[in-house]
Design a protein around this motif. Structure first.
Motif, PDB file in Angstrom:
ATOM      1  N   TRP A  54       0.777  -1.113  -0.399  1.00  0.00           N
ATOM      2  CA  TRP A  54       0.359   0.297  -0.218  1.00  0.00           C
ATOM      3  C   TRP A  54       0.664   1.017   0.214  1.00  0.00           C
ATOM      4  CZ3 TRP A  54      -1.618  -4.332   2.521  1.00  0.00           C
ATOM      5  CH2 TRP A  54      -2.890  -5.194   2.619  1.00  0.00           C
ATOM      6  N   ASN A  65       0.855   5.781   0.770  1.00  0.00           N
ATOM      7  CA  ASN A  65       0.565   6.574   1.380  1.00  0.00           C
ATOM      8  C   ASN A  65       0.148   7.770   0.569  1.00  0.00           C
ATOM      9  OD1 ASN A  65       2.764   8.216   0.914  1.00  0.00           O
ATOM     10  ND2 ASN A  65       3.280   7.581   2.760  1.00  0.00           N
ATOM     11  N   ASP A  66       0.081   8.018  -0.867  1.00  0.00           N
ATOM     12  CA  ASP A  66       0.450   9.554  -1.897  1.00  0.00           C
ATOM     13  C   ASP A  66      -0.453   8.863  -3.021  1.00  0.00           C
ATOM     14  OD1 ASP A  66      -0.124  11.674  -2.991  1.00  0.00           O
ATOM     15  OD2 ASP A  66       1.947  12.600  -2.680  1.00  0.00           O
ATOM     16  N   PRO A  67      -1.068   8.995  -3.884  1.00  0.00           N
ATOM     17  CA  PRO A  67      -1.461   8.535  -5.292  1.00  0.00           C
ATOM     18  C   PRO A  67       0.090   9.107  -6.245  1.00  0.00           C
ATOM     19  CG  PRO A  67      -3.472   9.689  -3.638  1.00  0.00           C
ATOM     20  CD  PRO A  67      -2.614   9.845  -2.905  1.00  0.00           C
ATOM     21  N   ASP A 124     -11.268   3.807  -6.485  1.00  0.00           N
ATOM     22  CA  ASP A 124     -10.110   4.352  -5.684  1.00  0.00           C
ATOM     23  C   ASP A 124      -8.220   3.232  -5.255  1.00  0.00           C
ATOM     24  OD1 ASP A 124     -11.747   6.270  -4.663  1.00  0.00           O
ATOM     25  OD2 ASP A 124     -12.585   5.089  -3.901  1.00  0.00           O
ATOM     26  N   TYR A 125      -8.619   2.923  -7.064  1.00  0.00           N
ATOM     27  CA  TYR A 125      -6.975   2.620  -6.912  1.00  0.00           C
ATOM     28  C   TYR A 125      -5.221   2.460  -6.115  1.00  0.00           C
ATOM     29  CZ  TYR A 125      -5.472   6.141 -10.237  1.00  0.00           C
ATOM     30  OH  TYR A 125      -4.520   6.814 -10.551  1.00  0.00           O
ATOM     31  N   HIS A 126      -4.877   3.874  -5.602  1.00  0.00           N
ATOM     32  CA  HIS A 126      -5.039   4.752  -5.099  1.00  0.00           C
ATOM     33  C   HIS A 126      -4.609   4.215  -3.854  1.00  0.00           C
ATOM     34  CE1 HIS A 126      -7.395   7.682  -4.507  1.00  0.00           C
ATOM     35  NE2 HIS A 126      -6.812   7.831  -3.496  1.00  0.00           N
ATOM     36  N   GLN A 127      -6.148   3.412  -3.255  1.00  0.00           N
ATOM     37  CA  GLN A 127      -6.044   3.226  -1.124  1.00  0.00           C
ATOM     38  C   GLN A 127      -6.515   1.386  -1.427  1.00  0.00           C
ATOM     39  OE1 GLN A 127      -9.685   4.930   0.037  1.00  0.00           O
ATOM     40  NE2 GLN A 127      -9.270   6.508  -0.237  1.00  0.00           N
ATOM     41  N   LEU A 128      -6.370   0.670  -2.714  1.00  0.00           N
ATOM     42  CA  LEU A 128      -6.174  -0.320  -2.854  1.00  0.00           C
ATOM     43  C   LEU A 128      -4.581  -1.343  -2.931  1.00  0.00           C
ATOM     44  CD1 LEU A 128      -8.458  -1.027  -5.611  1.00  0.00           C
ATOM     45  CD2 LEU A 128      -9.115  -1.191  -3.321  1.00  0.00           C
ATOM     46  N   ASN A 164       7.169   5.563  -0.641  1.00  0.00           N
ATOM     47  CA  ASN A 164       6.066   5.913  -0.067  1.00  0.00           C
ATOM     48  C   ASN A 164       4.868   4.683   0.319  1.00  0.00           C
ATOM     49  OD1 ASN A 164       6.176   8.284  -2.809  1.00  0.00           O
ATOM     50  ND2 ASN A 164       4.981   8.583  -0.533  1.00  0.00           N
ATOM     51  N   SER A 180      -6.997  -7.964   1.689  1.00  0.00           N
ATOM     52  CA  SER A 180      -8.025  -7.227   1.549  1.00  0.00           C
ATOM     53  C   SER A 180      -9.142  -6.943   2.365  1.00  0.00           C
ATOM     54  CB  SER A 180      -7.838  -6.290   0.153  1.00  0.00           C
ATOM     55  OG  SER A 180      -8.527  -7.511  -0.760  1.00  0.00           O
TER      56      SER A 180
END
Length: 204
Positions: free
Chosen positions: A10, A12-14, A31-35, A70, A121
């Motif tokens: 995971w 911490n920043d898109p 929300d791919y940056h949170q997956l 990140n 997940s």
């Protein structure tokens, strides 16, 4: 921080996700940056990690790279074999994993693929057609008969099981090695066809 192929990570920043190709439509729907993203094999500068983003459908996959600095969480395949979320899996996956925990005691192994992703997940990824994907780490040459025995045991479990063997040079599909006596070894620099995945370019 060390990450290896099949780890889930995971960020911490898109902005940590570097996408160099045209964005597929399905990517805008999640929300791919949170997956979690799956670490894959590719040779990159040390500040980057090659990963894959999973969409909702099997065909929705995108290879990207992320900035190593990140990464805020790493989940390994090995850490999933006793995860509490296994209790929420379909019964044939639960029963197979229980049998494998006993049989593979002493081996370094873990869960990958859709099953591993769902466990880590909480996102339902398994379908009625899903296999149970496993990774067994074999840093030194492992006797052929031992691996055949593992494969035979796996074939008698309630769900279909696909095993990948990880050597210091890359990974290969166990069924392929047993069937062909040579394998397509997946490495960071591309696939290599070999008879000896523990010693590239040499025979037994």
């Amino acid at each position: 921080m060390e990450v290896r192929p099949h780890d889930l990570v995971w960020v911490n920043d898109p902005q940590a996700i570097v996408i160099e190709s045209e964005l597929p439509e399905w990517l805008n729907q999640i929300d791919y940056h949170q997956l979690p993203m799956v670490v894959r094999r590719e040779q990159l500068p040390r500040q980057f990690v090659p990963v894959g983003i999973r969409g909702r459908q099997r065909a929705e996959r995108l290879a990207v790279k992320i900035k190593l600095r990140n990464i805020i969480q790493v989940v390994t395949p090995e850490s999933l074999i006793n995860h509490v979320a296994i209790g929420q899996l379909p019964s044939h996956f639960r029963d197979s994993l229980q049998a494998l925990r006993d049989y593979l005691s002493g081996w370094q192994w873990g869960i990958t693929g859709s099953c591993g992703y769902q466990i880590a997940s909480g996102i339902v990824s398994l379908s009625t057609k899903s296999d149970l994907d496993l990774l067994i780490r074999c840093p030194i040459y492992t006797d052929y008969k031992q691996l055949v025995a593992i494969n035979q045991f796996a074939q008698h479990q309630p769900c279909r099981i696909d095993i990948q063997i990880q050597t210091p040079y890359g990974g290969f599909v166990l069924n392929e090695w047993i069937r062909e006596q040579r394998v397509l070894l997946r490495t960071a620099t591309g696939p290599i066809l070999t008879h000896n995945p523990w010693c590239i370019g040499k025979e037994y």
